[in-house]
Scaffold this motif. Structure first.
Motif, PDB file in Angstrom:
ATOM      1  N   LYS A 272       0.880  -1.210  -0.016  1.00  0.00           N
ATOM      2  CA  LYS A 272      -0.007   0.036   0.010  1.00  0.00           C
ATOM      3  C   LYS A 272       0.766   1.412   0.025  1.00  0.00           C
ATOM      4  O   LYS A 272       0.538   2.127  -0.991  1.00  0.00           O
ATOM      5  N   GLU A 273       1.947   1.320   0.817  1.00  0.00           N
ATOM      6  CA  GLU A 273       2.836   2.322   0.892  1.00  0.00           C
ATOM      7  C   GLU A 273       3.490   2.647  -0.374  1.00  0.00           C
ATOM      8  O   GLU A 273       3.651   3.718  -0.987  1.00  0.00           O
ATOM      9  N   MET A 274       4.008   1.400  -0.955  1.00  0.00           N
ATOM     10  CA  MET A 274       4.655   1.747  -2.432  1.00  0.00           C
ATOM     11  C   MET A 274       3.766   2.139  -3.376  1.00  0.00           C
ATOM     12  O   MET A 274       4.394   2.787  -4.330  1.00  0.00           O
ATOM     13  N   GLU A 275       2.536   1.640  -3.326  1.00  0.00           N
ATOM     14  CA  GLU A 275       1.655   2.160  -4.661  1.00  0.00           C
ATOM     15  C   GLU A 275       1.283   3.720  -4.087  1.00  0.00           C
ATOM     16  O   GLU A 275       1.383   4.468  -5.186  1.00  0.00           O
ATOM     17  N   ALA A 276       1.390   3.978  -3.068  1.00  0.00           N
ATOM     18  CA  ALA A 276       1.232   5.512  -2.513  1.00  0.00           C
ATOM     19  C   ALA A 276       2.249   6.347  -3.090  1.00  0.00           C
ATOM     20  O   ALA A 276       2.149   7.565  -3.536  1.00  0.00           O
ATOM     21  N   ASN A 277       3.479   5.733  -2.988  1.00  0.00           N
ATOM     22  CA  ASN A 277       5.018   6.444  -3.419  1.00  0.00           C
ATOM     23  C   ASN A 277       4.855   6.406  -5.058  1.00  0.00           C
ATOM     24  O   ASN A 277       5.999   6.435  -5.222  1.00  0.00           O
ATOM     25  N   GLN A 278       4.051   5.697  -5.781  1.00  0.00           N
ATOM     26  CA  GLN A 278       4.222   5.343  -7.166  1.00  0.00           C
ATOM     27  C   GLN A 278       5.596   4.492  -7.813  1.00  0.00           C
ATOM     28  O   GLN A 278       5.777   4.712  -8.531  1.00  0.00           O
ATOM     29  N   LEU A 279       5.861   3.536  -6.476  1.00  0.00           N
ATOM     30  CA  LEU A 279       6.714   2.740  -6.767  1.00  0.00           C
ATOM     31  C   LEU A 279       6.241   1.442  -7.745  1.00  0.00           C
ATOM     32  O   LEU A 279       6.738   0.663  -8.248  1.00  0.00           O
ATOM     33  N   LEU A 280       4.805   1.211  -7.500  1.00  0.00           N
ATOM     34  CA  LEU A 280       4.143  -0.008  -7.978  1.00  0.00           C
ATOM     35  C   LEU A 280       2.869   0.344  -8.436  1.00  0.00           C
ATOM     36  O   LEU A 280       2.331   1.246  -7.911  1.00  0.00           O
ATOM     37  N   LYS A 281       2.474  -0.386  -9.408  1.00  0.00           N
ATOM     38  CA  LYS A 281       0.816  -0.361  -9.591  1.00  0.00           C
ATOM     39  C   LYS A 281       0.176  -1.438  -9.427  1.00  0.00           C
ATOM     40  O   LYS A 281       0.617  -2.628  -9.603  1.00  0.00           O
TER      41      LYS A 281
END
Length: 114
Positions: free
Chosen positions: A36-45
């Motif tokens: 969730k955090e990585m998605e929020a930081n645009q590191l993953l989709k």
């Protein structure tokens, strides 16, 4: 904890359980929070497919892949000193730890294979 997740994604694991199984010691709760955090930081989709059952897949973004060459340069810099922090073992970059094809290509060129 982001590096092992990115590594797992770059190695072809796209579904939650596959990512979880590929990272020893990670809990379901920890992985869920990190994704969730990585998605929020645009590191993953995160892609949800409305099949039956619903399918959720994760992929690294171009933004995430852009860090591959930076990471490689950092590894090369540390390797050029010949020491790890507090030790005397040279670092050896491994292409599987680097996100993106550009970084893997750069690593192959560094080794003289590209």
């Amino acid at each position: 904890m982001e590096a092992p997740i990115i590594n797992s994604l770059c190695n072809g694991n796209k579904r939650f359980r596959d990512i979880e199984r590929s990272i020893p010691g990670i809990t379901t709760r920890m992985l869920s929070r990190e994704l969730k955090e990585m998605e929020a930081n645009q590191l993953l989709k995160r892609t949800v497919t409305a099949d039956t059952p619903v399918s959720v897949e994760y992929t690294v973004t171009d933004y995430c892949q852009s860090f591959g060459e930076i990471i490689l340069e950092m590894i090369k810099w540390v390797s050029s000193t010949g020491k790890r922090s507090g030790g005397n073992t040279p670092l050896k970059p491994r292409s599987l730890d680097l996100p993106g094809k550009a970084a893997q290509k750069a690593y192959a060129q560094m080794r003289g294979n590209g």
